[in-house]
Design a protein around this motif. Structure first.
Motif, PDB file in Angstrom:
ATOM      1  N   HIS A 116      18.841  70.072  16.493  1.00 54.37           N
ATOM      2  CA  HIS A 116      17.769  70.199  15.508  1.00 54.37           C
ATOM      3  C   HIS A 116      17.873  69.107  14.453  1.00 54.37           C
ATOM      4  O   HIS A 116      18.858  69.045  13.723  1.00 54.37           O
ATOM      5  CB  HIS A 116      17.809  71.576  14.849  1.00 54.37           C
ATOM      6  CG  HIS A 116      17.564  72.692  15.807  1.00 54.37           C
ATOM      7  ND1 HIS A 116      16.321  72.941  16.334  1.00 54.37           N
ATOM      8  CD2 HIS A 116      18.403  73.596  16.357  1.00 54.37           C
ATOM      9  CE1 HIS A 116      16.399  73.970  17.161  1.00 54.37           C
ATOM     10  NE2 HIS A 116      17.659  74.387  17.207  1.00 54.37           N
ATOM     11  N   PRO A 117      16.834  68.252  14.349  1.00 47.90           N
ATOM     12  CA  PRO A 117      16.899  67.126  13.411  1.00 47.90           C
ATOM     13  C   PRO A 117      16.946  67.537  11.944  1.00 47.90           C
ATOM     14  O   PRO A 117      17.335  66.738  11.095  1.00 47.90           O
ATOM     15  CB  PRO A 117      15.640  66.319  13.722  1.00 47.90           C
ATOM     16  CG  PRO A 117      14.788  67.171  14.583  1.00 47.90           C
ATOM     17  CD  PRO A 117      15.644  68.242  15.180  1.00 47.90           C
ATOM     18  N   TYR A 119      18.888  70.053  10.893  1.00 47.07           N
ATOM     19  CA  TYR A 119      20.184  70.689  10.656  1.00 47.07           C
ATOM     20  C   TYR A 119      21.344  69.693  10.575  1.00 47.07           C
ATOM     21  O   TYR A 119      22.161  69.742   9.643  1.00 47.07           O
ATOM     22  CB  TYR A 119      20.458  71.715  11.764  1.00 47.07           C
ATOM     23  CG  TYR A 119      21.747  72.480  11.597  1.00 47.07           C
ATOM     24  CD1 TYR A 119      21.873  73.457  10.615  1.00 47.07           C
ATOM     25  CD2 TYR A 119      22.835  72.235  12.420  1.00 47.07           C
ATOM     26  CE1 TYR A 119      23.064  74.165  10.465  1.00 47.07           C
ATOM     27  CE2 TYR A 119      24.026  72.937  12.276  1.00 47.07           C
ATOM     28  CZ  TYR A 119      24.126  73.899  11.294  1.00 47.07           C
ATOM     29  OH  TYR A 119      25.296  74.593  11.133  1.00 47.07           O
ATOM     30  N   TYR A 120      21.445  68.808  11.544  1.00 43.03           N
ATOM     31  CA  TYR A 120      22.641  67.986  11.681  1.00 43.03           C
ATOM     32  C   TYR A 120      22.804  66.848  10.666  1.00 43.03           C
ATOM     33  O   TYR A 120      23.935  66.424  10.408  1.00 43.03           O
ATOM     34  CB  TYR A 120      22.781  67.483  13.118  1.00 43.03           C
ATOM     35  CG  TYR A 120      23.104  68.634  14.046  1.00 43.03           C
ATOM     36  CD1 TYR A 120      24.405  69.118  14.147  1.00 43.03           C
ATOM     37  CD2 TYR A 120      22.109  69.270  14.771  1.00 43.03           C
ATOM     38  CE1 TYR A 120      24.697  70.196  14.948  1.00 43.03           C
ATOM     39  CE2 TYR A 120      22.394  70.360  15.580  1.00 43.03           C
ATOM     40  CZ  TYR A 120      23.692  70.813  15.670  1.00 43.03           C
ATOM     41  OH  TYR A 120      23.987  71.882  16.457  1.00 43.03           O
ATOM     42  N   PRO A 121      21.753  66.340  10.025  1.00 45.57           N
ATOM     43  CA  PRO A 121      21.967  65.292   9.007  1.00 45.57           C
ATOM     44  C   PRO A 121      22.881  65.728   7.863  1.00 45.57           C
ATOM     45  O   PRO A 121      23.540  64.887   7.252  1.00 45.57           O
ATOM     46  CB  PRO A 121      20.547  64.975   8.526  1.00 45.57           C
ATOM     47  CG  PRO A 121      19.704  65.221   9.740  1.00 45.57           C
ATOM     48  CD  PRO A 121      20.325  66.460  10.369  1.00 45.57           C
ATOM     49  N   ARG A 122      22.988  67.020   7.581  1.00 44.95           N
ATOM     50  CA  ARG A 122      23.874  67.480   6.499  1.00 44.95           C
ATOM     51  C   ARG A 122      25.340  67.132   6.766  1.00 44.95           C
ATOM     52  O   ARG A 122      26.160  67.140   5.862  1.00 44.95           O
ATOM     53  CB  ARG A 122      23.719  68.983   6.266  1.00 44.95           C
ATOM     54  CG  ARG A 122      24.328  69.844   7.360  1.00 44.95           C
ATOM     55  CD  ARG A 122      24.050  71.312   7.173  1.00 44.95           C
ATOM     56  NE  ARG A 122      22.645  71.563   7.416  1.00 44.95           N
ATOM     57  CZ  ARG A 122      22.065  72.741   7.342  1.00 44.95           C
ATOM     58  NH1 ARG A 122      22.764  73.797   7.012  1.00 44.95           N
ATOM     59  NH2 ARG A 122      20.781  72.881   7.601  1.00 44.95           N
ATOM     60  N   PHE A 123      25.661  66.844   8.031  1.00 38.79           N
ATOM     61  CA  PHE A 123      27.033  66.473   8.394  1.00 38.79           C
ATOM     62  C   PHE A 123      27.202  64.954   8.486  1.00 38.79           C
ATOM     63  O   PHE A 123      28.278  64.482   8.821  1.00 38.79           O
ATOM     64  CB  PHE A 123      27.414  67.115   9.733  1.00 38.79           C
ATOM     65  CG  PHE A 123      27.221  68.603   9.741  1.00 38.79           C
ATOM     66  CD1 PHE A 123      28.104  69.436   9.074  1.00 38.79           C
ATOM     67  CD2 PHE A 123      26.134  69.165  10.395  1.00 38.79           C
ATOM     68  CE1 PHE A 123      27.916  70.806   9.053  1.00 38.79           C
ATOM     69  CE2 PHE A 123      25.939  70.538  10.387  1.00 38.79           C
ATOM     70  CZ  PHE A 123      26.826  71.363   9.711  1.00 38.79           C
ATOM     71  N   GLY A 124      26.130  64.216   8.214  1.00 36.13           N
ATOM     72  CA  GLY A 124      26.186  62.756   8.273  1.00 36.13           C
ATOM     73  C   GLY A 124      25.557  62.144   9.502  1.00 36.13           C
ATOM     74  O   GLY A 124      25.562  60.921   9.658  1.00 36.13           O
ATOM     75  N   VAL A 139      14.136  62.808  25.647  1.00 33.44           N
ATOM     76  CA  VAL A 139      14.289  63.835  24.621  1.00 33.44           C
ATOM     77  C   VAL A 139      13.542  63.336  23.397  1.00 33.44           C
ATOM     78  O   VAL A 139      13.324  62.132  23.246  1.00 33.44           O
ATOM     79  CB  VAL A 139      15.778  64.108  24.267  1.00 33.44           C
ATOM     80  CG1 VAL A 139      16.541  64.624  25.471  1.00 33.44           C
ATOM     81  CG2 VAL A 139      16.442  62.878  23.686  1.00 33.44           C
ATOM     82  N   PRO A 140      13.142  64.232  22.496  1.00 32.98           N
ATOM     83  CA  PRO A 140      12.512  63.762  21.261  1.00 32.98           C
ATOM     84  C   PRO A 140      13.470  62.822  20.526  1.00 32.98           C
ATOM     85  O   PRO A 140      14.660  63.136  20.371  1.00 32.98           O
ATOM     86  CB  PRO A 140      12.264  65.046  20.467  1.00 32.98           C
ATOM     87  CG  PRO A 140      12.249  66.139  21.502  1.00 32.98           C
ATOM     88  CD  PRO A 140      13.201  65.690  22.574  1.00 32.98           C
ATOM     89  N   ASP A 141      12.954  61.674  20.090  1.00 33.90           N
ATOM     90  CA  ASP A 141      13.795  60.650  19.469  1.00 33.90           C
ATOM     91  C   ASP A 141      14.623  61.206  18.323  1.00 33.90           C
ATOM     92  O   ASP A 141      15.807  60.887  18.181  1.00 33.90           O
ATOM     93  CB  ASP A 141      12.914  59.488  18.988  1.00 33.90           C
ATOM     94  CG  ASP A 141      13.732  58.343  18.430  1.00 33.90           C
ATOM     95  OD1 ASP A 141      14.591  57.807  19.172  1.00 33.90           O
ATOM     96  OD2 ASP A 141      13.536  57.997  17.262  1.00 33.90           O
ATOM     97  N   GLU A 142      14.024  62.063  17.509  1.00 34.12           N
ATOM     98  CA  GLU A 142      14.739  62.568  16.329  1.00 34.12           C
ATOM     99  C   GLU A 142      15.819  63.587  16.678  1.00 34.12           C
ATOM    100  O   GLU A 142      16.656  63.923  15.843  1.00 34.12           O
ATOM    101  CB  GLU A 142      13.753  63.162  15.312  1.00 34.12           C
ATOM    102  CG  GLU A 142      13.018  64.396  15.790  1.00 34.12           C
ATOM    103  CD  GLU A 142      11.763  64.096  16.632  1.00 34.12           C
ATOM    104  OE1 GLU A 142      11.068  65.070  16.976  1.00 34.12           O
ATOM    105  OE2 GLU A 142      11.503  62.926  16.959  1.00 34.12           O
ATOM    106  N   ALA A 143      15.841  64.091  17.924  1.00 34.08           N
ATOM    107  CA  ALA A 143      16.807  65.115  18.317  1.00 34.08           C
ATOM    108  C   ALA A 143      18.172  64.542  18.702  1.00 34.08           C
ATOM    109  O   ALA A 143      19.174  65.247  18.628  1.00 34.08           O
ATOM    110  CB  ALA A 143      16.259  65.952  19.467  1.00 34.08           C
ATOM    111  N   LEU A 144      18.213  63.275  19.112  1.00 36.25           N
ATOM    112  CA  LEU A 144      19.492  62.654  19.458  1.00 36.25           C
ATOM    113  C   LEU A 144      20.015  61.942  18.214  1.00 36.25           C
ATOM    114  O   LEU A 144      19.367  61.034  17.686  1.00 36.25           O
ATOM    115  CB  LEU A 144      19.342  61.665  20.614  1.00 36.25           C
ATOM    116  CG  LEU A 144      20.649  60.988  21.052  1.00 36.25           C
ATOM    117  CD1 LEU A 144      21.646  62.015  21.600  1.00 36.25           C
ATOM    118  CD2 LEU A 144      20.365  59.906  22.082  1.00 36.25           C
TER     119      LEU A 144
END
Length: 168
Positions: A116-117, A119-124, A139-144
């Motif tokens: 989930h784009p 959720y994961y940015p909070r970890f860097g 896959v959706p570009d923002e998901a990887l």
């Protein structure tokens, strides 16, 4: 915010980890994937982390296994799961932070996640495509997303090659 206790999975935790994945997801695919990864050479002892409740029972889970970005060794964060009654409590974030810290301590440099784009940015994590990192499937570009655990090691570019049990 609760102060979660996190630790590496012990062999006695295997049934609880399977149960976390079975209750957190609609199918058994993730639980079966974890079982398959345990038997795969991509498994790295100490990178399967749990967060526990006050009685020491695992309620959250995060797994890092070996993958490659091109030919460069990296780690894949998947799956991550939390028992439904503990979701949105920080148990998952605690397990992920503990897994990333354990990987960094082991001298690992890179981690990728397909998730989930929001959720994961909070970890860097940042969009992998910005670093020339992609997958062999659409896959959706923002998901990887990808993360370097050490600023002295910028992310390499290339196609992510997951462990065989992922089927990618």
């Amino acid at each position: 915010m609760r102060n979660w206790i996190t630790r590496a999975e012990a062999s006695a935790d295997i049934p609880a980890v399977r149960d976390i994945n079975l209750t957190a997801f609609e199918t058994s695919l993730e639980a079966d994937l974890v079982d398959a990864l345990r038997a795969d050479p991509s498994w790295i002892e100490g990178l399967s982390l749990v967060s526990t409740d006050d009685d020491g029972r695992p309620v959250g889970f995060a797994l890092l296994t070996r993958c490659h970005i091109g030919d460069v060794p990296a780690l894949c964060l998947a799956p991550c799961a939390v028992r439904p009654e503990w979701q949105r409590s920080g148990a998952g974030s605690a397990a992920i932070r503990a897994a990333l810290a354990a990987a960094e301590e082991m001298g690992e440099h890179y981690v990728v996640v397909l998730g989930h784009p929001a959720y994961y940015p909070r970890f860097g994590f940042t969009r992998a495509s910005a670093h020339g990192i992609g997958l062999s499937i659409d896959v959706p570009d923002e998901a990887l997303m990808a993360l370097t655990l050490d600023a002295g090691h910028p992310l390499p570019s290339g196609t992510v090659r997951y462990a065989a049990p992922f089927g990618i």
